[in-house]
Design an enzyme around this catalytic site. Structure first.
Site, PDB file in Angstrom:
ATOM      1  N   ASP A  89       0.862  -1.182   0.000  1.00 22.16           N
ATOM      2  CA  ASP A  89       0.000   0.000   0.000  1.00 22.16           C
ATOM      3  C   ASP A  89       0.899   1.233   0.000  1.00 22.16           C
ATOM      4  O   ASP A  89       2.124   1.127   0.016  1.00 22.16           O
ATOM      5  CB  ASP A  89      -0.984  -0.040   1.165  1.00 22.16           C
ATOM      6  CG  ASP A  89      -0.295   0.023   2.505  1.00 22.16           C
ATOM      7  OD1 ASP A  89       0.941   0.160   2.545  1.00 22.16           O
ATOM      8  OD2 ASP A  89      -0.979  -0.063   3.533  1.00 22.16           O
ATOM      9  N   CYS A 311      -8.029 -27.332   5.016  1.00 19.25           N
ATOM     10  CA  CYS A 311      -6.947 -26.511   5.577  1.00 19.25           C
ATOM     11  C   CYS A 311      -6.109 -27.330   6.554  1.00 19.25           C
ATOM     12  O   CYS A 311      -6.554 -28.364   7.048  1.00 19.25           O
ATOM     13  CB  CYS A 311      -7.514 -25.263   6.254  1.00 19.25           C
ATOM     14  SG  CYS A 311      -8.030 -25.502   7.968  1.00 19.25           S
TER      15      CYS A 311
END
Lengths: 376, 376
Positions: A89, A311
């Protein structure tokens, strides 16, 4: 570099080719704030849980350990041992939410580090220099994140400045990409649409941005306090104005339902701290809604968090064990919940891509929202 | 069940066959206090770092989440998803170090939980019942851990009571192992030699214990504040009196140097929180001494913690990255250091076993101590 493979209504199925590999979209970026996913998740784990692209925060890396050090160490990819795409970012969001004694000027922002109060200046050039030092795959333009709510007058002036800053970002990143010794000379730049919940400002800004031929287009300043309906209204008004043959990124969003609604409006990229933050608090996502793993009802429950989930957590550990770990404040409990949640998000994006490929996105979205219930 | 494969001086190379698999000795037990290794280390990780046997604390499991719940869930092995051997301590050490308002009587110990102050009674029978509920591979006898220093009079009375408690432990564990629905009906019992640094009490107690035909023999009450030389003196006096054809376990020890010295005196089993605790503080073990990963000197150091080390941390991550994670208080930094340290300990035990097999233990010990330096 971005190929629009298919559309299903407004939903886009795309592919972004980068120097660090291919990103299949829609995609969720796993948030590694300080070059690490919170919850003791390693880059080896990220591969196991299906992460395509990781997001690191420019501000956090600048104030600790320092982007110049990361550059000397060969950039973020080498530093973290992660060879797939990374988006950084701009630092703007943290400057406007974390830093203290903030002063915005035309040249940039003067502020004090939230760590030690030291004075820092960051403008478009500095943000690009830091991101160039980090050598991410995709750099984000330095923008102002206006407060919510803001007056229309403030918003218009802020967006105009953000546009001027974007021009400076382009010039500076072009310069940096041309320098010898640049970590990633093919670093891409995404611009950021702002305007809060003012549709007309958003629309005008989107039109300005689309004429700038950027590598991608983000929507910033959403999910900052406005209602979900307001956010969807802004997406409806803004996304159609952005180039369809470029990736669209909705910053900081969101819940599984937010993501489904935004994909339905043409968004490609997402990032959010929810799955890791909620995981650290023992709140986990399933296809039947969220669960609080601290609840007494799981004390003797030998099932995995979500039966059938592939998972690493659900493959090996029971609800009862995870609850015990969380109660005993064992770090492993947080880690197992974070791994499950990130896998859930990454897997949902894969389901979304498959659904668009099959031309069945509407049916998929409806079914997913219904099964998850309101809590998501 | 224990086979003495080879001796090299007093050093023993053995093999303990259990219902949960084989333990090659000398061995370091990785400490999983509350059914988890601190530092977000999972049982999947334990296999990768070469852990043969894991130690869980009876007291901690009793006060939270509760041994009866673990029994309902099929015992510790199933609860943790760990199919290799587990040793549980007796709870005694925590009762005497953690618990409050302690009152020792012939029948056992009355104390208050360190978590919520609730009143608990634990005697030999209760300790065996808890460990039977946990279903560990090896149960430890319930003993008093006398304070250090203690008067000779106090020590003698304490050791005599510990012997009477051991008798009661044997009777109770025999009864429990014969019950229907017992998690592990072949649970073994190790007795514990006490006596502080009083050689004559230690010797007398060792002679009493060796006549009791136990599955193994531990030395307790060492590494509690006495000097290393005092500990080695007690080992010199006591270990030769214990049966050579049974495993010998030095509880709570210790540094790599302590382990090398104790192996040299005939000890088979070790456990210690040092590698995980030090790892959580960024202190890591190497063949060239300990390193503090927070040190500025590692800021730009691209080497792994120890070049050539095969642990998951050294295979993938640099000193510079680990230092950054620790400075940024990212849990991943702790996890990576703990993984390295436990691997270092497990690998050292493997080297010790190989050295004894080759009849080269003295040379190995000398070289290892010299290379590690005084800090270990």
């Amino acid at each position: 570099m971005y190929t629009l493979l298919k559309t299903d209504g407004k939903a886009k199925r795309g592919r972004l080719e980068t120097v660090h590999g291919t990103i299949e979209t829609p995609v969720f970026m796993n948030v590694g704030t300080a070059a690490a996913i919170k919850g003791a998740v390693s880059t080896e784990d990220l591969k196991v849980i299906g992460c395509q692209v990781q997001l690191t925060n420019t501000y956090h890396m600048h104030v600790r350990t320092g982007d110049r050090i990361v550059k000397q160490l060969g950039g973020l990819h080498r530093f973290m041992n992660w060879d797939r795409p990374i988006l950084t970012d701009s630092g703007g969001f943290q400057v406007f939410s974390l830093a203290e004694l903030r002063k915005i000027k035309e040249e940039g922002v003067y502020f004090a580090s939230h760590l030690d109060g030291s004075k820092i200046f960051m403008g478009p050039e500095e943000s690009m220099q830091i991101q160039s030092n980090l050598g991410s795959t995709i750099a984000m333009a330095f923008d102002e994140c206006p407060p919510h709510p803001a007056t229309k007058e403030y918003m218009q002036a802020s967006v105009d400045r953000t546009t001027r800053w974007l021009d400076r970002c382009r010039v500076e990143l072009d310069r940096l990409n041309g320098l010898e010794g640049t970590v990633n000379p093919r670093q891409m730049l995404f611009g950021i649409n702002q305007g809060g919940t003012y549709e007309d400002i958003r629309i005008q800004h989107a039109k300005t941005l689309r004429d700038m031929d950027l590598d991608g287009y983000a929507l910033g300043g959403l999910a900052v306090g406005e209602s979900h309906e307001e956010m969807y209204r802004i997406l409806d008004a803004t996304v159609p104005l952005l180039p369809q043959d470029k990736p669209t990124y909705l910053m900081g969003v969101g819940t599984p339902a937010n993501i489904l609604e935004a994909v339905d409006r043409g968004v490609d990229f997402f990032d959010c701290v929810y799955p890791s933050r909620n995981g650290r608090h023992g709140h986990v996502y399933t296809n039947h809604g969220k669960m609080n793993m601290l609840n007494k009802q799981y004390e003797l429950d030998e099932q995995p968090i979500e039966p059938g989930c592939g998972c690493p957590t659900c493959t090996h550990y029971s609800r009862a064990y995870i609850r015990h770990l969380l109660k005993a404040r064992e770090m492993l409990g947080m880690r197992l919940c974070v791994l499950h949640n990130l896998y859930f998000y990454n897997r949902m994006m894969e389901e979304i891509r498959n659904a668009i490929d099959a031309g069945e996105f509407q049916a998929y979205k409806k079914e997913k929202l219904a099964s998850m219930g309101r809590s998501n």
